[in-house]
Design an enzyme around this catalytic site. Structure first.
Site, mmCIF file in Angstrom:
data_model
loop_
_atom_site.group_PDB
_atom_site.id
_atom_site.type_symbol
_atom_site.label_atom_id
_atom_site.label_comp_id
_atom_site.label_asym_id
_atom_site.label_seq_id
_atom_site.Cartn_x
_atom_site.Cartn_y
_atom_site.Cartn_z
ATOM 1 N N SER A 42 0.868 -1.184 0.000
ATOM 2 C CA SER A 42 0.000 0.000 0.000
ATOM 3 C C SER A 42 0.903 1.231 0.000
ATOM 4 C CB SER A 42 -0.940 -0.017 1.205
ATOM 5 O OG SER A 42 -0.247 0.185 2.400
ATOM 6 N N HIS A 146 -3.194 -5.878 2.268
ATOM 7 C CA HIS A 146 -2.307 -6.926 2.767
ATOM 8 C C HIS A 146 -2.946 -8.307 2.804
ATOM 9 C CE1 HIS A 146 0.272 -3.708 5.005
ATOM 10 N NE2 HIS A 146 0.393 -3.663 3.700
ATOM 11 N N GLN A 154 -6.695 -1.525 7.202
ATOM 12 C CA GLN A 154 -5.538 -2.359 6.870
ATOM 13 C C GLN A 154 -4.912 -3.065 8.077
ATOM 14 O OE1 GLN A 154 -2.434 -0.997 3.857
ATOM 15 N NE2 GLN A 154 -1.216 -0.874 5.720
ATOM 16 N N GLU A 155 -4.824 -2.347 9.217
ATOM 17 C CA GLU A 155 -4.126 -2.941 10.365
ATOM 18 C C GLU A 155 -4.786 -2.572 11.683
ATOM 19 O OE1 GLU A 155 0.022 -1.639 10.132
ATOM 20 O OE2 GLU A 155 -0.087 -1.812 7.957
ATOM 21 N N GLU A 196 1.744 -9.237 6.680
ATOM 22 C CA GLU A 196 2.582 -8.879 7.827
ATOM 23 C C GLU A 196 2.431 -9.845 8.996
ATOM 24 O OE1 GLU A 196 1.900 -4.762 8.815
ATOM 25 O OE2 GLU A 196 2.830 -4.059 6.956
ATOM 26 N N ASP A 232 -3.950 1.223 11.520
ATOM 27 C CA ASP A 232 -3.500 1.868 10.283
ATOM 28 C C ASP A 232 -4.659 1.719 9.309
ATOM 29 O OD1 ASP A 232 -2.434 2.888 8.006
ATOM 30 O OD2 ASP A 232 -0.728 1.515 7.888
ATOM 31 N N GLU A 273 -3.220 5.721 12.216
ATOM 32 C CA GLU A 273 -2.357 6.065 11.076
ATOM 33 C C GLU A 273 -3.193 6.219 9.809
ATOM 34 O OE1 GLU A 273 0.964 3.357 10.812
ATOM 35 O OE2 GLU A 273 1.008 3.519 8.624
ATOM 36 N N ASP A 300 1.560 8.455 7.316
ATOM 37 C CA ASP A 300 2.463 7.536 6.609
ATOM 38 C C ASP A 300 2.473 7.925 5.129
ATOM 39 O OD1 ASP A 300 3.725 5.404 5.353
ATOM 40 O OD2 ASP A 300 2.192 3.929 5.825
ATOM 41 N N LYS A 325 9.848 5.413 7.245
ATOM 42 C CA LYS A 325 10.240 4.220 6.490
ATOM 43 C C LYS A 325 11.393 4.637 5.584
ATOM 44 C CE LYS A 325 5.567 2.200 5.969
ATOM 45 N NZ LYS A 325 4.361 2.255 5.108
ATOM 46 N N HIS A 353 8.503 -0.955 9.553
ATOM 47 C CA HIS A 353 8.749 -1.963 8.512
ATOM 48 C C HIS A 353 7.858 -1.683 7.307
ATOM 49 C CE1 HIS A 353 5.221 -4.765 9.981
ATOM 50 N NE2 HIS A 353 4.854 -3.505 9.892
ATOM 51 N N ARG A 354 7.965 -2.536 6.291
ATOM 52 C CA ARG A 354 7.036 -2.549 5.158
ATOM 53 C C ARG A 354 6.341 -3.908 5.152
ATOM 54 N NH1 ARG A 354 7.430 2.049 1.848
ATOM 55 N NH2 ARG A 354 5.280 1.365 1.501
ATOM 56 N N SER A 355 5.291 -4.012 4.345
ATOM 57 C CA SER A 355 4.618 -5.317 4.296
ATOM 58 C C SER A 355 5.513 -6.381 3.665
ATOM 59 C CB SER A 355 3.290 -5.198 3.554
ATOM 60 O OG SER A 355 3.462 -4.550 2.314
ATOM 61 N N LYS A 376 6.971 0.104 14.518
ATOM 62 C CA LYS A 376 5.897 -0.736 13.982
ATOM 63 C C LYS A 376 6.549 -1.834 13.148
ATOM 64 C CE LYS A 376 2.877 0.286 10.581
ATOM 65 N NZ LYS A 376 1.650 0.645 9.812
HETATM 66 P P1 PGA Z 1 3.025 -1.178 3.091
HETATM 67 O O1 PGA Z 1 2.122 -1.126 4.386
HETATM 68 O O2 PGA Z 1 4.396 -1.554 3.505
HETATM 69 O O3 PGA Z 1 2.334 -2.219 2.249
HETATM 70 O O4 PGA Z 1 2.971 0.195 2.468
HETATM 71 C C1 PGA Z 1 2.558 -0.685 5.610
HETATM 72 C C2 PGA Z 1 1.844 0.564 6.017
HETATM 73 O O5 PGA Z 1 0.969 1.072 5.310
HETATM 74 O O6 PGA Z 1 2.174 1.093 7.081
HETATM 75 ZN ZN ZN Z 2 0.623 2.805 6.824
#
Ligand code: PGA
Ligand code: ZN
Length: 399
Positions: A42, A146, A154-155, A196, A232, A273, A300, A325, A353-355, A376
Site C-alpha cells: 500500500s 495486505h 488495513q491494520e 505482515e 492503520d 495512522e 504515513d 520508512k 517496517h514494510r509489508s 511498527k
Molecule cells: P506497506 O504497508 O508496507 O504495504 O505500504 C505498511 C503501512 O501502510 O504502514
Molecule cells: Zn501505513
C-alpha cells in the site's frame, strides 16, 4: 575512517517471495555491512521510486558504485547518501531505484559500525542517544492491501503502552496475536495470515474491533500492564472520486472524520495512522483538531518520510506524529532528517517496517538510535520477529 572498498549488489527473496535488492558494503579496513530493501504494497503515491530489482541493481552498479568505491568514507553517512543522490540525479531516486539506494545506505552504516566495533544503534545514535525504548506496535488483525477478503481497515495494532520493558512489550503483542487466534476459533471463524503476519479473517471491521478490544483487555489483565490498540486505516487505498469506499458503504470526508473520532472515543484508540487520503492535509488537520490531544494521528502515505511534506503538515497542523520508512525516501540521512524535524516540532516518530520485508534488522537499530517512542514491525512471522528479537538483544545491552 576508511574508504568504501567494494559494493556488491544482488537479488534476494523478501517475505512475499518477491525479489528485492540486497547490498554488501566492504571498507578498506575490513569493515562489512549487509542490508536489504523492504517493499510496500500500500505504497504512498509520493514515495521515492522502487525499480524492478534487476534494473535497480544494474543502474546502481553503473551510476552509484563508481562514486562510492575509493571515494567516500563509510562512516560518513551524509557523504555516502549525498553520493547516492548525486549518482541518481532526480529527486525521487527514479534512476537508480530507492531500493538500491536504501540497501546501499543501510549497508554502509552497518559497515561503518562494524569497522568501529560498535553496534549499529550506537554508531547511528552516538553518545547522545537516550535510554528510552521504543514501544512496538504489533499488527494482529489486518486486511486492506495486505490480505484479500478481510477487514477494510488495513491494520489493527496492539499497543502495549504500559510495558515496563521491550521484551514485555514484544511478548504482550505476541500474546494478543495468539489470543485473537483463540477468539476466532471460538467464534468458528477460519483465518489465514496477511502479508505482515496478522490474522486476516473474513470479518467486517466492527467485529475486528470487538475481537481486538477483547484480546487486548484479556492480555492486559494477564500481564498486569496497559495494552491499548490502534489502527492503520491506510485510507488512501479506499479513497476514490472524493469518497471513502468501505465494503458496506461509502463515507464523505466529513463522515470519515466523524467515524474516526467516534472510534477513538469508543475504543480509546492510542494510535491512528493514515485515517484520511494521502493528499488531504486539511482533513488530517480537522481530525487532529478533534482528537489530537487524546491520541496519535500519524501520517504515513501523507508524509512518506519526506521533510517537505512534513513541513507542510507542521504548518497546517495535519497529524501529530510521523511514520518513518527509510525506503520511502531512499537513504538513512533523509530518514534521520525527517526524524529530527519531527522531534524538534513535538511530533512523535514511529519507525516502521514494510509489508514486504526480509530478515534485515536495521529498523530496530534505527528506532533505538533516534529515541523513537514507537516502532511498527508486526507481532509474528520470521521477518517480523527478526526485528523484535533484535530489539530484545539491544535492550539487554543498552536500554
Ligand atoms: P506497506 O504497508 O508496507 O504495504 O505500504 C505498511 C503501512 O501502510 O504502514
Ligand atoms: Zn501505513
Amino acid at each position: 575512517m576508511t574508504l568504501i572498498a567494494e559494493v556488491r549488489l544482488r537479488r534476494v527473496l523478501d517475505s512475499r517471495a518477491n525479489p528485492t535488492v540486497e547490498a554488501d558494503v566492504l571498507t578498506e579496513s575490513g569493515g562489512f555491512g549487509r542490508a536489504a530493501a523492504p517493499s510496500g504494497a500500500s505504497t504512498g503515491e509520493h514515495e521515492a521510486i522502487e525499480l524492478a530489482p534487476e534494473e535497480a541493481i544494474a543502474a546502481a552498479r553503473e551510476r552509484a558504485v563508481p562514486r562510492l568505491v575509493g571515494e567516500v568514507y563509510a562512516g560518513d553517512q551524509r557523504s555516502v547518501d549525498t553520493a547516492l543522490h548525486a549518482a541518481d540525479g532526480t529527486d525521487d531516486f527514479s534512476e537508480i531505484g530507492a531500493n538500491s539506494a536504501v540497501a546501499i545506505s543501510m549497508a554502509a552504516a552497518k559497515a561503518a559500525g562494524d569497522m568501529l566495533g560498535a553496534p549499529l544503534y550506537q554508531h547511528l545514535g552516538g553518545a547522545f542517544r537516550g535510554e528510552n525504548f521504543p514501544i512496538p506496535l504489533g499488527n494482529v488483525i489486518g486486511g486492506g492491501e495486505h490480505a484479500a477478503d478481510a477487514t477494510d481497515i488495513q491494520e489493527f495494532l496492539s499497543a502495549p503502552v504500559g510495558a515496563p520493558s521491550v521484551a514485555d512489550a514484544v511478548f504482550a503483542n505476541a500474546a494478543v496475536h495468539s489470543e485473537i487466534h483463540d477468539i476466532l476459533g471460538e467464534r468458528g471463524i477460519p483465518a489465514g495470515k496477511g502479508d505482515e503476519g496478522a490474522w486476516a479473517p473474513s470479518i467486517d471491521d466492527e467485529e475486528a474491533f470487538e475481537i481486538v478490544a477483547e484480546a487486548t483487555e484479556t492480555i492486559s489483565k494477564e500481564v498486569g500492564f496497559e495494552i491499548g490498540f490502534g489502527l492503520d486505516v491506510a485510507a488512501a487505498e479506499m479513497f476514490a472520486e472524493g469518497e471513502y469506499r468501505y465494503s458496506d458503504r461509502t463515507r464523505s470526508t466529513d463522515e470519515q472524520i466523524e467515524y474516526i473520532t467516534d472510534l477513538v472515543n469508543e475504543y480509546d484508540l492510542v494510535y491512528v495512522e493514515d485515517p484520511l487520503d494521502e493528499n488531504d492535509f486539511e482533513g488530517f488537520a480537522g481530525l487532529t483538531e478533534q482528537v489530537g490531544e487524546q491520541t496519535l494521528i500519524c501520517g504515513d502515505d501523507l508524509f512518506v518520510t519526506n521533510t517537505e511534506r512534513l513541513s507542510q503538515g507542521l504548518d497546517e497542523g495535519a497529524a501529530n506524529s510521523i511514520l518513518i520508512k527509510p525506503n520511502q525516501i531512499g537513504t538513512l540521512t533523509d530518514a534521520f532528517d525527517a526524524v529530527e524535524l519531527a522531534a524538534r516540532n513535538g511530533f512523535d516518530t514511529v519507525i516502521s517496517h514494510r509489508s514486504g520485508e526480509t530478515e534485515d534488522t536495521t529498523i530496530a537499530h534505527l528506532a533505538v538510535a533516534t529515541d523513537a517512542p514507537f516502532i511498527k514491525t508486526g507481532a509474528a512471522g520470521g521477518e517480523r520477529t527478526a526485528k523484535l528479537n533484535e530489539l530484545i538483544r539491544i535492550a539487554e545491552d543498552a536500554l
